[in-house]
Enzyme design. Structure first.
Site, PDB file in Angstrom:
ATOM      1  N   LYS A 273       0.818  -1.223   0.000  1.00 37.35           N
ATOM      2  CA  LYS A 273       0.000   0.000   0.000  1.00 37.35           C
ATOM      3  C   LYS A 273       0.845   1.263   0.000  1.00 37.35           C
ATOM      4  O   LYS A 273       0.434   2.281  -0.542  1.00 37.35           O
ATOM      5  CB  LYS A 273      -0.945   0.012   1.211  1.00 37.35           C
ATOM      6  CG  LYS A 273      -2.109  -0.946   1.032  1.00 37.35           C
ATOM      7  CD  LYS A 273      -3.292  -0.552   1.875  1.00 37.35           C
ATOM      8  CE  LYS A 273      -4.507  -1.389   1.508  1.00 37.35           C
ATOM      9  NZ  LYS A 273      -5.642  -1.171   2.377  1.00 37.35           N
TER      10      LYS A 273
ATOM     11  N   LYS B 285      -4.709  -8.798  -6.281  1.00 32.10           N
ATOM     12  CA  LYS B 285      -6.045  -9.041  -5.718  1.00 32.10           C
ATOM     13  C   LYS B 285      -7.023  -7.923  -6.120  1.00 32.10           C
ATOM     14  O   LYS B 285      -6.608  -6.772  -6.320  1.00 32.10           O
ATOM     15  CB  LYS B 285      -5.983  -9.221  -4.199  1.00 32.10           C
ATOM     16  CG  LYS B 285      -5.977  -7.957  -3.393  1.00 32.10           C
ATOM     17  CD  LYS B 285      -6.312  -8.236  -1.925  1.00 32.10           C
ATOM     18  CE  LYS B 285      -6.326  -6.915  -1.181  1.00 32.10           C
ATOM     19  NZ  LYS B 285      -7.214  -6.843  -0.054  1.00 32.10           N
TER      20      LYS B 285
ATOM     21  N   LYS C 284     -11.007  -2.559  -3.548  1.00 34.92           N
ATOM     22  CA  LYS C 284     -11.951  -1.455  -3.747  1.00 34.92           C
ATOM     23  C   LYS C 284     -11.244  -0.140  -4.009  1.00 34.92           C
ATOM     24  O   LYS C 284     -11.840   0.790  -4.537  1.00 34.92           O
ATOM     25  CB  LYS C 284     -12.948  -1.359  -2.589  1.00 34.92           C
ATOM     26  CG  LYS C 284     -12.368  -1.175  -1.211  1.00 34.92           C
ATOM     27  CD  LYS C 284     -13.491  -1.086  -0.183  1.00 34.92           C
ATOM     28  CE  LYS C 284     -13.439  -2.176   0.860  1.00 34.92           C
ATOM     29  NZ  LYS C 284     -12.224  -2.182   1.709  1.00 34.92           N
TER      30      LYS C 284
HETATM   31  N1  AQP Z   1      -9.741  -9.687  -3.459  1.00 27.97           N
HETATM   32  C1  AQP Z   1     -10.133 -10.237  -2.315  1.00 27.97           C
HETATM   33  N2  AQP Z   1     -10.413 -11.560  -2.257  1.00 27.97           N
HETATM   34  C2  AQP Z   1     -10.819 -12.120  -1.103  1.00 27.97           C
HETATM   35  N3  AQP Z   1     -10.976 -11.446   0.049  1.00 27.97           N
HETATM   36  C3  AQP Z   1     -10.705 -10.129   0.040  1.00 27.97           C
HETATM   37  N4  AQP Z   1     -10.774  -9.171   0.986  1.00 27.97           N
HETATM   38  C4  AQP Z   1     -10.401  -7.990   0.454  1.00 27.97           C
HETATM   39  N5  AQP Z   1     -10.105  -8.132  -0.845  1.00 27.97           N
HETATM   40  C5  AQP Z   1     -10.279  -9.450  -1.145  1.00 27.97           C
HETATM   41  C6  AQP Z   1     -11.203  -9.414   2.342  1.00 27.97           C
HETATM   42  O1  AQP Z   1     -12.182  -8.441   2.657  1.00 27.97           O
HETATM   43  C7  AQP Z   1     -12.128  -8.178   4.051  1.00 27.97           C
HETATM   44  C8  AQP Z   1     -12.227  -6.712   4.297  1.00 27.97           C
HETATM   45  O2  AQP Z   1     -11.107  -6.089   3.768  1.00 27.97           O
HETATM   46  P1  AQP Z   1     -10.792  -4.585   4.105  1.00 27.97           P
HETATM   47  O3  AQP Z   1     -11.776  -3.706   3.487  1.00 27.97           O
HETATM   48  O4  AQP Z   1     -10.673  -4.411   5.569  1.00 27.97           O
HETATM   49  O5  AQP Z   1      -9.352  -4.352   3.551  1.00 27.97           O
HETATM   50  P2  AQP Z   1      -8.603  -4.930   2.335  1.00 27.97           P
HETATM   51  O6  AQP Z   1      -8.266  -6.362   2.557  1.00 27.97           O
HETATM   52  O7  AQP Z   1      -7.438  -4.015   2.111  1.00 27.97           O
HETATM   53  O8  AQP Z   1      -9.668  -4.836   1.155  1.00 27.97           O
HETATM   54  P3  AQP Z   1      -9.592  -3.973  -0.156  1.00 27.97           P
HETATM   55  O9  AQP Z   1     -10.885  -4.162  -0.868  1.00 27.97           O
HETATM   56  O10 AQP Z   1      -8.348  -4.266  -0.893  1.00 27.97           O
HETATM   57  O11 AQP Z   1      -9.594  -2.507   0.431  1.00 27.97           O
HETATM   58  P4  AQP Z   1      -8.603  -1.339   0.150  1.00 27.97           P
HETATM   59  O12 AQP Z   1      -8.593  -1.180  -1.333  1.00 27.97           O
HETATM   60  O13 AQP Z   1      -9.143  -0.164   0.863  1.00 27.97           O
HETATM   61  O14 AQP Z   1      -7.266  -1.765   0.679  1.00 27.97           O
HETATM   62  C9  AQP Z   1     -10.840  -8.805   4.583  1.00 27.97           C
HETATM   63  O15 AQP Z   1     -11.189  -9.958   5.313  1.00 27.97           O
HETATM   64  C10 AQP Z   1     -10.086  -9.174   3.357  1.00 27.97           C
HETATM   65  O16 AQP Z   1      -9.334 -10.341   3.561  1.00 27.97           O
END
Ligand code: AQP
Length: 353
Positions: free
Chosen positions: A131, A214, A217
């Protein structure tokens, strides 16, 4: 070692709320519209746990601001995320659902954990490296200590089971290291061990533009993800444009080796139709991606439609939604605050009263 400061002795408020079921905690950042990755890798798996565990789920706005968030957007996205969780099947009567910043125990315990976790541990966290990107000096210090806050989120409920996507496994290992070091440093047996729960055929959903990355969002490309709010046309277009290779689909999983985009699309279809990748390939092996993508888009639209309709209904009455979240925060606080206060006492902080 002074033992016996575990769950049973942490005060009546804890004992009263304690049930025979073990406690589950998980959170999700309101850092954008929830994606299919969040849904298949996390949210969807939280639903059945409401009936088998004491389930505590949280929209983690404190985590979201570790990278810049426009204030108005953050507020909107926080409500939208809460609505998405309820629309996906979380029932505020069967679980505790709330906004992280509404319960102060999270930040109070996180500060203690900032002083327990070692820099060397944080330096190994791959999510920070991903990140922060190339310009690490410009990353917020919050992003660096993100895993300490996550450890506090879980430990302030004495939760022992954390359903997450595979990407969060490293952070959970760190949360255990922190809990163990706290227990060791203060000579207590206070924070229990945490087990990750990684479920489902799509535990890691990949970007539609790059099968090795991955789905996220906050990815700058909206084409890389399916948002839970995408309408049928947007879903169809994104799936049609999803990166693939020129070969037709193989007949078995072995044929997906070295084909990350194909593997991803097959995994998504399996997840939304309640089948397995092997079954998907048995039914669609030999097909070109044009035909397969049509099947996939249709299945996604059918699966997401009812969730979107319920989200719309919930968001039409923000006061009612806020009321549900306030109640959730009160219930969360009743569990979290006594545990946090006990940790503060163990550290040597004088109680306020
Ligand atoms: N691509 C993914 N596949 C499976 N699981 C996923 N998670 C996130 N992306 C995937 C799971 O979603 C939960 C919540 O995640 P988060 O919002 O706390 O943070 P993150 O993992 O950083 O998700 P994003 O969507 O990638 O958010 P941003 O872009 O803000 O960093 C977690 O349980 C995660 O494992």
């Amino acid at each position: 070692m002074t033992r016996g400061l575990g769950k049973a002795e942490t005060g009546p408020a804890i004992r009263n709320s304690e049930s025979a079921m073990s406690r589950v905690f998980s959170g999700i950042q309101p850092s954008g519209v929830p994606t299919l990755g969040n849904y298949l890798g996390a949210i969807r798996n939280w639903v059945p746990l409401q009936d088998t565990h004491e389930a505590i789920y949280c929209v983690v706005d404190l985590h979201a601001i570790t990278v810049w968030q426009d204030p108005k957007e953050l507020a909107r996205q926080t409500r939208e995320m809460a609505a998405a969780l309820i629309a996906s099947g979380l029932d505020p009567d069967r679980c505790i659902l709330f906004i992280q910043s509404h319960v102060q125990a999270h930040t109070r315990l996180a500060w203690i954990f900032n002083c327990v976790a070692r820099l060397g541990w944080l330096n190994r966290m791959t999510q920070f490296k991903d990140k922060a990107g190339k310009d690490r000096e410009a990353a917020s210090s919050g992003l660096y200590v993100y895993p300490n806050l996550m450890a506090a989120d879980i430990h302030t409920y004495h939760a022992t089971l954390v359903p997450v996507g595979e990407d969060q496994k490293q952070h959970l290992e760190l949360a255990n290291d922190i809990g163990e070091k706290f227990n060791h440093d203060y000579g207590v047996d206070f924070f229990p061990r945490i087990e990750p729960l990684i479920q489902g055929v799509a535990a890691r959903v990949m970007s539609l533009r790059d099968g090795t990355k991955k789905m996220s969002k906050s990815d700058p490309s909206d084409q890389s993800r399916i948002n839970l709010t995408d309408d049928a046309d947007a879903v169809a277009l994104k799936i049609r444009r999803a990166k693939t290779d020129p070969e037709p689909l193989p007949g078995s999983e072995a044929g997906l080796e070295g084909r990350p985009e194909a593997r991803n699309l097959v995994g998504i279809l399996a997840a939304v139709t309640g089948t397995t990748p092997a079954e998907v390939l048995r039914d669609h092996g030999g097909k070109g991606f044009g035909a397969f993508k049509e099947v996939l888009a249709e299945a996604l639209v059918a699966h997401l439609g009812p969730i979107q309709a319920e989200m719309k209904r919930l968001l039409a009455d923000p006061a009612a939604l806020d009321g549900l979240l306030r109640k959730g925060a009160d219930r969360a606080e009743a569990i979290a605050t006594p545990i946090c206060e006990k940790a503060e006492e163990l550290v040597g902080f004088l109680p306020r009263r």
